[in-house]
Design an enzyme around this catalytic site. Structure first.
Site, PDB file in Angstrom:
ATOM      1  N   PRO A 151      59.026  68.468 101.005  1.00  0.00           N
ATOM      2  CA  PRO A 151      58.523  69.004 102.274  1.00  0.00           C
ATOM      3  C   PRO A 151      57.010  69.236 102.241  1.00  0.00           C
ATOM      4  O   PRO A 151      56.326  69.013 103.226  1.00  0.00           O
ATOM      5  CB  PRO A 151      59.292  70.324 102.425  1.00  0.00           C
TER       6      PRO A 151
ATOM      7  N   GLN B 138      46.531  31.905 130.700  1.00  0.00           N
ATOM      8  CA  GLN B 138      45.715  31.838 129.475  1.00  0.00           C
ATOM      9  C   GLN B 138      45.649  33.197 128.768  1.00  0.00           C
ATOM     10  O   GLN B 138      45.598  33.257 127.535  1.00  0.00           O
ATOM     11  CB  GLN B 138      44.312  31.358 129.803  1.00  0.00           C
TER      12      GLN B 138
ATOM     13  N   GLU C  41      55.796  54.894 101.655  1.00  0.00           N
ATOM     14  CA  GLU C  41      55.291  54.245 100.426  1.00  0.00           C
ATOM     15  C   GLU C  41      53.762  54.228 100.404  1.00  0.00           C
ATOM     16  O   GLU C  41      53.135  53.265  99.972  1.00  0.00           O
ATOM     17  CB  GLU C  41      55.887  52.846 100.258  1.00  0.00           C
TER      18      GLU C  41
HETATM   19  C1  FAD Z   1      61.801  56.928 107.402  1.00  0.00           C
HETATM   20  C2  FAD Z   1      61.180  57.454 106.142  1.00  0.00           C
HETATM   21  C3  FAD Z   1      61.679  57.028 104.914  1.00  0.00           C
HETATM   22  C4  FAD Z   1      61.167  57.553 103.730  1.00  0.00           C
HETATM   23  N1  FAD Z   1      61.748  57.213 102.529  1.00  0.00           N
HETATM   24  C5  FAD Z   1      61.332  57.849 101.402  1.00  0.00           C
HETATM   25  C6  FAD Z   1      62.041  57.649 100.155  1.00  0.00           C
HETATM   26  O1  FAD Z   1      63.043  56.912 100.089  1.00  0.00           O
HETATM   27  N2  FAD Z   1      61.598  58.321  99.056  1.00  0.00           N
HETATM   28  C7  FAD Z   1      60.528  59.153  99.093  1.00  0.00           C
HETATM   29  O2  FAD Z   1      60.194  59.733  98.059  1.00  0.00           O
HETATM   30  N3  FAD Z   1      59.839  59.361 100.257  1.00  0.00           N
HETATM   31  C8  FAD Z   1      60.228  58.737 101.400  1.00  0.00           C
HETATM   32  N4  FAD Z   1      59.550  58.963 102.588  1.00  0.00           N
HETATM   33  C9  FAD Z   1      58.408  59.871 102.606  1.00  0.00           C
HETATM   34  C10 FAD Z   1      57.075  59.137 102.843  1.00  0.00           C
HETATM   35  O3  FAD Z   1      56.753  58.361 101.711  1.00  0.00           O
HETATM   36  C11 FAD Z   1      56.031  60.178 103.213  1.00  0.00           C
HETATM   37  O4  FAD Z   1      56.343  60.639 104.515  1.00  0.00           O
HETATM   38  C12 FAD Z   1      54.627  59.619 103.160  1.00  0.00           C
HETATM   39  O5  FAD Z   1      54.244  59.349 101.834  1.00  0.00           O
HETATM   40  C13 FAD Z   1      53.591  60.554 103.801  1.00  0.00           C
HETATM   41  O6  FAD Z   1      53.733  61.841 103.282  1.00  0.00           O
HETATM   42  P1  FAD Z   1      53.819  63.100 104.277  1.00  0.00           P
HETATM   43  O7  FAD Z   1      54.825  62.775 105.304  1.00  0.00           O
HETATM   44  O8  FAD Z   1      53.995  64.317 103.470  1.00  0.00           O
HETATM   45  O9  FAD Z   1      52.402  63.126 105.010  1.00  0.00           O
HETATM   46  P2  FAD Z   1      51.106  63.903 104.468  1.00  0.00           P
HETATM   47  O10 FAD Z   1      50.908  63.597 103.027  1.00  0.00           O
HETATM   48  O11 FAD Z   1      51.197  65.315 104.873  1.00  0.00           O
HETATM   49  O12 FAD Z   1      49.948  63.173 105.291  1.00  0.00           O
HETATM   50  C14 FAD Z   1      49.610  63.574 106.638  1.00  0.00           C
HETATM   51  C15 FAD Z   1      48.447  62.710 107.107  1.00  0.00           C
HETATM   52  O13 FAD Z   1      47.326  62.921 106.252  1.00  0.00           O
HETATM   53  C16 FAD Z   1      46.849  61.682 105.751  1.00  0.00           C
HETATM   54  N5  FAD Z   1      46.345  61.860 104.379  1.00  0.00           N
HETATM   55  C17 FAD Z   1      46.959  62.531 103.374  1.00  0.00           C
HETATM   56  N6  FAD Z   1      46.212  62.447 102.254  1.00  0.00           N
HETATM   57  C18 FAD Z   1      45.113  61.731 102.567  1.00  0.00           C
HETATM   58  C19 FAD Z   1      43.952  61.322 101.847  1.00  0.00           C
HETATM   59  N7  FAD Z   1      43.790  61.643 100.552  1.00  0.00           N
HETATM   60  N8  FAD Z   1      43.007  60.596 102.489  1.00  0.00           N
HETATM   61  C20 FAD Z   1      43.162  60.274 103.817  1.00  0.00           C
HETATM   62  N9  FAD Z   1      44.236  60.641 104.539  1.00  0.00           N
HETATM   63  C21 FAD Z   1      45.188  61.364 103.936  1.00  0.00           C
HETATM   64  C22 FAD Z   1      48.082  60.779 105.759  1.00  0.00           C
HETATM   65  O14 FAD Z   1      47.718  59.417 105.784  1.00  0.00           O
HETATM   66  C23 FAD Z   1      48.765  61.213 107.043  1.00  0.00           C
HETATM   67  O15 FAD Z   1      48.171  60.560 108.130  1.00  0.00           O
HETATM   68  C24 FAD Z   1      60.073  58.450 103.782  1.00  0.00           C
HETATM   69  C25 FAD Z   1      59.564  58.858 105.022  1.00  0.00           C
HETATM   70  C26 FAD Z   1      60.118  58.406 106.181  1.00  0.00           C
HETATM   71  C27 FAD Z   1      59.603  58.952 107.491  1.00  0.00           C
END
Ligand code: FAD
Length: 377
Positions: A127, A277, A361
């Site tokens: 979370p 076009q 990912e």
């Molecule tokens: C449908 C779905 C399937 C998924 N499946 C899996 C799974 O199987 N296993 C698993 O482990 N996870 C899974 N995830 C989780 C997913 O990998 C994360 O949601 C994702 O990595 C983003 O993390 P967060 O949601 O916490 O966003 P946050 O990390 O809170 O990011 C919020 C925003 O801040 C930006 N941000 C954060 N850090 C930086 C930075 N350093 N520089 C610039 N911008 C930044 C992000 O790009 C984003 O726009 C899944 C998510 C979804 C929605």
């Protein structure tokens, strides 16, 4: 670079195209509408050996090339992106075992995983920890005879249906990224709790789950040496990004073909809209972007098999292909006018399914960070 598609790769693609057309595409709308898990599709793909394409033959898999896997993922995603998401999440879990597992761990899970008898999930996100896994608070504490795993994972694809999970946890609170470790957890582990499926915008047939852990695990549940979890996760995600780029090709390709066919048959003012076009240029741009994304994805696939570092190629492919899929699915919907917005056609599903490719990912922003890091090394 040599992009010649070999005989084995061509055969894989042909089989995938047939299954996609005959089996996956007809069920895709119903899975999306009911948000029902695509387990029926995975069972069929398992029979074909598609759930073990990423594994070597000695691990029970098909030992397919990364290009062959990309072609299969593209075809599957073009018919049912949720199935491609569940399949590639399964690859993440089995890749982790193949990379870091002992012979016994591999023997326990990989042959069954390859045949579709055991489904895997990859549980990294939490979370409060997504883009930066070192924020994770899930703990793995060494106790008498093994480990005590406690914490909550979030958004885990396949999480509610998986037979085994690769779960990342902090084993050394003082060691940052070097304090993370990976664990193999069976679904029957006492203390494993599956939450409800999240309600999401797309990929509804591949629901994601919150998972809770308060589990006593045996010593041999540790996957790789203690402290190697971050390295394992990053190696797995580099590989997985080529598959996300391939999913983007599949979804965008299906949207493009639908838009081209629609433009030829839809009449406005007594003429097909393909005569306009403005729409021809939209189709030309969509095609050019798809071609560029395909070359980047295939380059990343070849780099992945080269044995050299391929983090940059994978990030470039994932960034460009996922952003391309957003633009192409949106343009395809636009070319369909009101019909594109209707749920009677799959255009709105393509647009919803493509949206997540820019987030999971590693979001597009994280891909840019990786590319910049690699450029400035
Ligand atoms: C449908 C779905 C399937 C998924 N499946 C899996 C799974 O199987 N296993 C698993 O482990 N996870 C899974 N995830 C989780 C997913 O990998 C994360 O949601 C994702 O990595 C983003 O993390 P967060 O949601 O916490 O966003 P946050 O990390 O809170 O990011 C919020 C925003 O801040 C930006 N941000 C954060 N850090 C930086 C930075 N350093 N520089 C610039 N911008 C930044 C992000 O790009 C984003 O726009 C899944 C998510 C979804 C929605």
């Amino acid at each position: 670079m040599d992009f010649t598609i070999g005989e084995e790769e061509r055969a894989l693609e042909e089989t995938a195209a047939r299954v996609a057309r005959d089996l996956l595409a007809p069920r895709a709308a119903a899975h999306d509408e009911a948000a029902s898990f695509v387990g029926d599709n995975l069972a069929e793909l398992g029979k074909l050996g598609f759930l073990g394409l990423n594994l070597r033959e000695e691990e029970g898999g098909a030992g397919a090339s990364s290009l062959g896997i990309s072609l299969v993922v593209e075809r599957v995603a073009g018919a049912c992106a949720a199935t491609a998401s569940a399949m590639t999440a399964h690859y993440l879990a089995t890749d982790a075992i193949a990379i870091a597992g002992t012979d016994a761990q591999k023997a326990q899970w990989l042959p069954a995983a390859a045949e579709g008898r055991a489904l895997g999930a990859f549980a990294l996100s939490e979370p409060q920890a997504g883009s930066n896994p070192t924020d994770m608070t899930t703990r793995g504490e060494a106790v008498e005879g093994g480990w005590h795993l406690t914490g909550t994972k979030q958004w885990i694809t396949n999480g509610g249906f998986a037979d085994f999970l690769v779960v990342f946890a902090r084993t050394d609170p003082a060691a940052g990224a070097r304090g993370l470790s990976a664990f193999l957890v069976g679904r029957d582990a006492p203390g494993f709790r599956k939450g409800a499926a999240e309600r999401t915008m797309g990929l509804k047939g591949a629901p994601v789950f919150e998972l809770g852990f308060d589990c006593r695990l045996p010593a041999d549940a540790l996957l790789g040496p203690a402290g190697s979890g971050f390295k394992t996760a990053m190696a797995v995600l580099d590989r997985g990004r080529v598959e996300i780029a391939s999913m983007a090709l599949g979804i965008a390709g299906a949207a493009f073909e639908a838009a081209r066919d629609w433009a030829k048959q839809r009449q406005v003012g007594g003429r097909p809209i393909a005569d306009l076009q403005g729409l021809q240029w939209m189709l030309a741009d969509m095609h050019a972007e798809l071609e560029a994304a395909r070359l980047l994805t295939w380059r990343a696939a070849l780099a992945r098999d080269s044995g050299h570092r391929f983090a940059r190629e994978a990030a470039v492919a994932k960034l460009y292909a996922s952003e391309m899929a957003g633009r192409v699915t949106d343009a395809a919907l636009q070319i369909h006018g009101g019909y594109g917005y209707s749920r009677a056609l799959p255009l709105e599903r393509y647009a919803r399914d493509a949206r997540i490719l820019r987030i999971f990912e590693g979001s597009s922003e994280i891909q840019r960070n990786i590319i910049a890091r690699e450029l400035l090394r």
